[in-house]
Write a protein that holds these residues in place. Structure first.
Motif, mmCIF file in Angstrom:
data_model
loop_
_atom_site.group_PDB
_atom_site.id
_atom_site.type_symbol
_atom_site.label_atom_id
_atom_site.label_comp_id
_atom_site.label_asym_id
_atom_site.label_seq_id
_atom_site.Cartn_x
_atom_site.Cartn_y
_atom_site.Cartn_z
ATOM 1 N N ASN A 32 -19.323 107.838 18.578
ATOM 2 C CA ASN A 32 -19.253 106.441 18.147
ATOM 3 C C ASN A 32 -19.582 106.292 16.665
ATOM 4 O O ASN A 32 -18.954 105.501 15.956
ATOM 5 C CB ASN A 32 -20.175 105.566 18.997
ATOM 6 C CG ASN A 32 -19.680 105.437 20.424
ATOM 7 O OD1 ASN A 32 -18.485 105.561 20.697
ATOM 8 N ND2 ASN A 32 -20.591 105.194 21.349
ATOM 9 N N ALA A 33 -20.551 107.061 16.187
ATOM 10 C CA ALA A 33 -20.895 107.029 14.761
ATOM 11 C C ALA A 33 -19.714 107.528 13.927
ATOM 12 O O ALA A 33 -19.431 106.979 12.851
ATOM 13 C CB ALA A 33 -22.140 107.871 14.498
ATOM 14 N N ALA A 34 -19.024 108.554 14.417
ATOM 15 C CA ALA A 34 -17.860 109.083 13.706
ATOM 16 C C ALA A 34 -16.772 108.022 13.591
ATOM 17 O O ALA A 34 -16.196 107.820 12.513
ATOM 18 C CB ALA A 34 -17.319 110.317 14.426
ATOM 19 N N GLU A 75 -17.061 104.741 13.705
ATOM 20 C CA GLU A 75 -17.495 103.673 12.792
ATOM 21 C C GLU A 75 -17.374 104.118 11.332
ATOM 22 O O GLU A 75 -16.947 103.337 10.484
ATOM 23 C CB GLU A 75 -18.920 103.228 13.112
ATOM 24 C CG GLU A 75 -19.036 102.457 14.414
ATOM 25 C CD GLU A 75 -18.067 101.280 14.509
ATOM 26 O OE1 GLU A 75 -18.014 100.451 13.564
ATOM 27 O OE2 GLU A 75 -17.337 101.191 15.530
ATOM 28 N N THR A 76 -17.721 105.344 11.046
ATOM 29 C CA THR A 76 -17.593 105.843 9.675
ATOM 30 C C THR A 76 -16.136 105.903 9.257
ATOM 31 O O THR A 76 -15.771 105.451 8.166
ATOM 32 C CB THR A 76 -18.240 107.240 9.541
ATOM 33 O OG1 THR A 76 -19.636 107.121 9.808
ATOM 34 C CG2 THR A 76 -18.031 107.816 8.151
ATOM 35 N N LYS A 126 -23.081 109.147 21.262
ATOM 36 C CA LYS A 126 -23.614 108.501 20.053
ATOM 37 C C LYS A 126 -22.960 109.094 18.798
ATOM 38 O O LYS A 126 -22.569 108.361 17.885
ATOM 39 C CB LYS A 126 -25.133 108.658 20.002
ATOM 40 C CG LYS A 126 -25.796 107.990 18.816
ATOM 41 C CD LYS A 126 -27.300 108.175 18.856
ATOM 42 C CE LYS A 126 -27.616 109.335 17.946
ATOM 43 N NZ LYS A 126 -29.018 109.639 17.783
ATOM 44 N N ASN A 127 -22.835 110.412 18.744
ATOM 45 C CA ASN A 127 -22.191 111.067 17.606
ATOM 46 C C ASN A 127 -20.738 110.609 17.462
ATOM 47 O O ASN A 127 -20.279 110.300 16.364
ATOM 48 C CB ASN A 127 -22.232 112.590 17.766
ATOM 49 C CG ASN A 127 -23.618 113.163 17.608
ATOM 50 O OD1 ASN A 127 -24.527 112.514 17.110
ATOM 51 N ND2 ASN A 127 -23.786 114.396 18.052
ATOM 52 N N ALA A 151 -18.073 112.864 9.549
ATOM 53 C CA ALA A 151 -17.614 112.088 10.707
ATOM 54 C C ALA A 151 -16.687 112.922 11.591
ATOM 55 O O ALA A 151 -16.820 112.912 12.819
ATOM 56 C CB ALA A 151 -16.905 110.813 10.238
ATOM 57 N N GLU A 190 -18.558 112.003 3.589
ATOM 58 C CA GLU A 190 -18.792 111.159 4.762
ATOM 59 C C GLU A 190 -17.683 111.341 5.800
ATOM 60 O O GLU A 190 -17.948 111.411 7.004
ATOM 61 C CB GLU A 190 -18.896 109.697 4.307
ATOM 62 C CG GLU A 190 -19.514 108.792 5.326
ATOM 63 C CD GLU A 190 -19.803 107.399 4.795
ATOM 64 O OE1 GLU A 190 -20.693 106.767 5.373
ATOM 65 O OE2 GLU A 190 -19.150 106.936 3.842
ATOM 66 N N TYR A 230 -27.500 118.011 12.855
ATOM 67 C CA TYR A 230 -26.781 117.300 13.904
ATOM 68 C C TYR A 230 -27.604 117.306 15.178
ATOM 69 O O TYR A 230 -28.217 118.314 15.516
ATOM 70 C CB TYR A 230 -25.443 117.993 14.243
ATOM 71 C CG TYR A 230 -24.514 118.155 13.073
ATOM 72 C CD1 TYR A 230 -23.738 117.088 12.641
ATOM 73 C CD2 TYR A 230 -24.391 119.368 12.415
ATOM 74 C CE1 TYR A 230 -22.862 117.239 11.573
ATOM 75 C CE2 TYR A 230 -23.523 119.522 11.358
ATOM 76 C CZ TYR A 230 -22.766 118.451 10.936
ATOM 77 O OH TYR A 230 -21.915 118.602 9.891
ATOM 78 N N SER A 248 -34.225 114.281 10.382
ATOM 79 C CA SER A 248 -34.561 113.509 11.574
ATOM 80 C C SER A 248 -35.861 113.992 12.212
ATOM 81 O O SER A 248 -36.133 115.192 12.269
ATOM 82 C CB SER A 248 -33.438 113.613 12.609
ATOM 83 O OG SER A 248 -33.804 112.921 13.784
ATOM 84 N N LEU A 256 -18.543 115.136 13.781
ATOM 85 C CA LEU A 256 -19.270 114.463 14.865
ATOM 86 C C LEU A 256 -18.373 114.100 16.047
ATOM 87 O O LEU A 256 -18.865 113.782 17.123
ATOM 88 C CB LEU A 256 -19.958 113.196 14.342
ATOM 89 C CG LEU A 256 -21.136 113.420 13.409
ATOM 90 C CD1 LEU A 256 -21.641 112.078 12.870
ATOM 91 C CD2 LEU A 256 -22.263 114.168 14.102
#
Length: 183
Positions: free
Chosen positions: A78-80, A82-83, A75-76, A14, A10, A66, A59, A17
């Motif tokens: 921000n997801a990184a 958060e992870t 978006k990628n 991240a 994970e 990706y 997806s 990303l």
């Protein structure tokens, strides 16, 4: 055990990303490259003739593993963040991680590879992650990478024939091409 491997996977995902693949190919490399959304190059086909990268991933919104569209970069990113917050301390005021270990980006001697390394270093530094750039001549670089003595390393690959296994073989534990020491 299994939890540690899942966390490491994970975290690696991240970190991948964080980087804007469109910026790398359009503003740094400038050689007409297309951002990669899969570990398998575009053009490699499945037995039914469809391109592997279009059938990889899960997806319905994008092809590959990706989303490499220009619209997905934020978006990628921000997801990184958060992870990574699940594993490392994050200072909301400075928008930086405070206890992430330093990383080293290994690359072979080339101004183009250095420019990409400098972008990776800058992107990581902007969120509090220190990345040292380590440049090595080709043979030393190959041996260091093969020995797994790096955090992040540049890699390039060309298929010997039209089959996705030419790329997927790099992720097989017993493969001689498994420079990342996966498994």
């Amino acid at each position: 055990g299994a939890e540690k491997l899942a966390a490491e996977s994970e975290i690696r995902n991240a970190i991948g990303l964080i980087f804007d693949r469109n910026y790398i190919v359009n503003d740094i490399a400038q050689g007409g490259q297309v951002p990669a959304s899969s570990f398998v190059a575009m053009g490699m086909t499945n037995p039914d003739g469809t391109e592997f990268y279009k059938t990889a991933g899960t997806s319905e919104e994008f092809d590959g593993y990706y989303d490499v569209s220009k619209e997905a970069a934020e978006k990628n990113y921000n997801a990184a963040i958060e992870t990574l917050k699940k594993y490392y301390a994050y200072d909301e005021a400075s928008k930086k991680f405070t206890n992430m270990p330093s990383l080293t980006y290994l690359y072979n001697t080339s101004d183009a590879h250095q420019a990409i390394g400098e972008y990776l270093q800058s992107a990581m530094s902007s969120i509090g992650i220190t990345v040292e750039l380590q440049n090595q001549e080709w043979n030393t670089f190959l041996n260091t990478r093969k020995d797994g003595e790096y955090s992040i390393a540049r890699n390039g690959w060309v298929a010997d024939y039209n089959d996705p296994i030419c790329f997927l073989d790099m992720w097989v534990t017993v493969s001689g091409n498994n420079d990342i020491q996966y498994g």
